[in-house]
Design a protein around this motif. Structure first.
Motif, PDB file in Angstrom:
ATOM      1  N   SER A  72       0.865  -1.145   0.106  1.00 19.21           N
ATOM      2  CA  SER A  72      -0.210   0.107  -0.010  1.00 19.21           C
ATOM      3  C   SER A  72       0.763   1.149  -0.126  1.00 19.21           C
ATOM      4  CB  SER A  72      -0.797  -0.064   1.291  1.00 19.21           C
ATOM      5  OG  SER A  72      -1.839   1.031   1.037  1.00 19.21           O
ATOM      6  N   LYS A  73       1.874   1.209   0.681  1.00 18.38           N
ATOM      7  CA  LYS A  73       2.987   2.338   0.743  1.00 18.38           C
ATOM      8  C   LYS A  73       3.502   2.646  -0.654  1.00 18.38           C
ATOM      9  CE  LYS A  73       6.893   4.157   3.249  1.00 18.38           C
ATOM     10  NZ  LYS A  73       7.885   3.856   2.255  1.00 18.38           N
ATOM     11  N   ALA A  74       4.087   1.599  -1.132  1.00 17.10           N
ATOM     12  CA  ALA A  74       4.447   1.603  -2.458  1.00 17.10           C
ATOM     13  C   ALA A  74       3.541   1.988  -3.498  1.00 17.10           C
ATOM     14  CB  ALA A  74       5.269   0.168  -2.976  1.00 17.10           C
ATOM     15  N   VAL A  75       2.378   1.570  -3.633  1.00 16.20           N
ATOM     16  CA  VAL A  75       1.305   2.188  -4.572  1.00 16.20           C
ATOM     17  C   VAL A  75       1.007   3.679  -4.287  1.00 16.20           C
ATOM     18  CG1 VAL A  75      -1.183   1.918  -5.504  1.00 16.20           C
ATOM     19  CG2 VAL A  75       0.432  -0.350  -5.063  1.00 16.20           C
ATOM     20  N   GLY A  76       0.889   3.973  -3.166  1.00 16.19           N
ATOM     21  CA  GLY A  76       0.718   5.134  -2.672  1.00 16.19           C
ATOM     22  C   GLY A  76       1.689   6.259  -3.216  1.00 16.19           C
ATOM     23  N   GLU A  77       2.978   6.004  -3.098  1.00 14.54           N
ATOM     24  CA  GLU A  77       4.126   6.358  -3.577  1.00 14.54           C
ATOM     25  C   GLU A  77       4.112   6.671  -5.083  1.00 14.54           C
ATOM     26  OE1 GLU A  77       7.389   4.732  -1.958  1.00 14.54           O
ATOM     27  OE2 GLU A  77       7.089   5.622   0.029  1.00 14.54           O
ATOM     28  N   LEU A  78       3.686   5.622  -5.808  1.00 18.36           N
ATOM     29  CA  LEU A  78       3.673   5.398  -7.262  1.00 18.36           C
ATOM     30  C   LEU A  78       2.749   6.350  -7.919  1.00 18.36           C
ATOM     31  CD1 LEU A  78       4.920   4.223 -10.092  1.00 18.36           C
ATOM     32  CD2 LEU A  78       2.983   2.245  -9.688  1.00 18.36           C
ATOM     33  N   GLU A  79       1.651   6.046  -7.148  1.00 23.46           N
ATOM     34  CA  GLU A  79       0.290   7.022  -7.760  1.00 23.46           C
ATOM     35  C   GLU A  79      -0.082   8.444  -6.964  1.00 23.46           C
ATOM     36  OE1 GLU A  79      -0.586   5.432 -10.081  1.00 23.46           O
ATOM     37  OE2 GLU A  79      -0.320   3.463  -9.984  1.00 23.46           O
TER      38      GLU A  79
END
Length: 297
Positions: A129-136
């Motif tokens: 979730s943290k990685a997706v949040g940073e990507l998007e």
């Protein structure tokens, strides 16, 4: 009197068995496969019989990882959900993670042996979730997750075993010298966890935190499917990725949404399951409409 009647009974039994084997071999080993092969060529079935192959490579029935050589998401592609099949979408190793809601405590890796650790399902979800949040470029926080993307789980030692006054508190998923996500709990200073230490007598206590009840990052973006091969994502996850893909490909968001709609299937029989977006078909359609170089858009 025929020949079989003059044979010993055991010979007659063997001849009958051989006849059955021959008949079943012809029917099930020859006629049935040929019949199924012919039926599979009927319009409407032919595509599935051939594995729904895409001209760009792969099958529309099996997901793919759209990562660069370093394992990072390629920004001009829609990303699929995580996969537990081999190293990701390995059709020869279809599998699920087999972790449930009680999987909240990590096995922390011992210093110098990074492969000795094992993430809990909670930490996997938090990290994704943290990685997706940073990507998007959205808030990737979730309940029961720390800001650094691991499970917000405390091990509380109590003077009565499972009850009583807290005497010691450890942040179980944050290895030392990491700073615990909470400084105190029940008036006790929270410690970081020492890899290899025995915390089995602690009461595992997940802490919800102040993350929103409905996270920006959808559930399918952080959890794998049962087979590890499904190529679909939810319309919500596709909508989250649309601005990035449109920006990276130099397209309007409206044009990308049109392709998303084209690759979205509805509920089975109108009531079963949920609408889903086929990421493999969608990325193939994007490459056909607006190709990009390997270096970027």
């Amino acid at each position: 009197m025929n020949l079989l009647s003059r044979m010993p009974s055991w010979v007659g039994h063997h001849v009958a068995a051989i006849r059955v084997v021959v008949v079943l071999t012809v029917v099930l080993g020859l006629l049935y496969p040929l019949g199924m092969t012919a039926l599979a060529q009927v319009p409407g079935l032919r595509e599935h019989a051939h594995g729904s192959r895409l001209t760009a490579g792969g099958s529309a029935l099996i997901g793919q990882s759209f990562l660069d050589k370093k394992g990072a998401p390629i920004p001009y592609y829609f990303q699929p959900r995580p996969s537990d099949a081999g190293t990701g979408y390995d059709a020869s190793a279809s599998a699920a993670g087999n972790l449930g809601p009680e999987s909240t405590v990590d096995v922390l890796p011992v210093l110098g042996h990074p492969d000795s650790g094992k993430q809990s399902l909670l930490t996997q979800v938090c990290a994704r979730s943290k990685a997706v949040g940073e990507l998007e470029h959205v808030d990737g926080s979730r309940p029961y997750c720390t800001a650094d993307g691991v499970g917000a789980v405390l091990g509380v030692f109590r003077d009565g075993g499972t009850t009583g006054k807290a005497t010691r508190v450890v942040s179980l998923d944050q290895a030392c010298p990491e700073k615990p996500f909470r400084s105190t709990y029940g008036g006790i200073t929270v410690e970081c966890a020492t890899p290899g230490a025995d915390y089995s007598k602690a009461v595992v206590t997940p802490v919800r935190g102040d993350a929103p009840a409905h996270p920006k990052v959808p559930a399918d973006a952080v959890t794998a499917s049962a087979s590890g091969l499904d190529p679909q994502i939810s319309p919500a996850y596709a909508a989250l990725q649309t601005p990035r893909v449109a920006r990276e490909r130099g397209m309007t968001e409206a044009a990308v949404r049109k392709l998303v709609d084209r690759c979205t299937s509805g509920r089975g029989l109108g009531v079963l399951g949920a609408p889903a977006v086929n990421v493999v078909e969608l990325n193939a359609a994007l490459d056909h409409l607006r190709p990009v170089s390997a270096e970027g858009a």
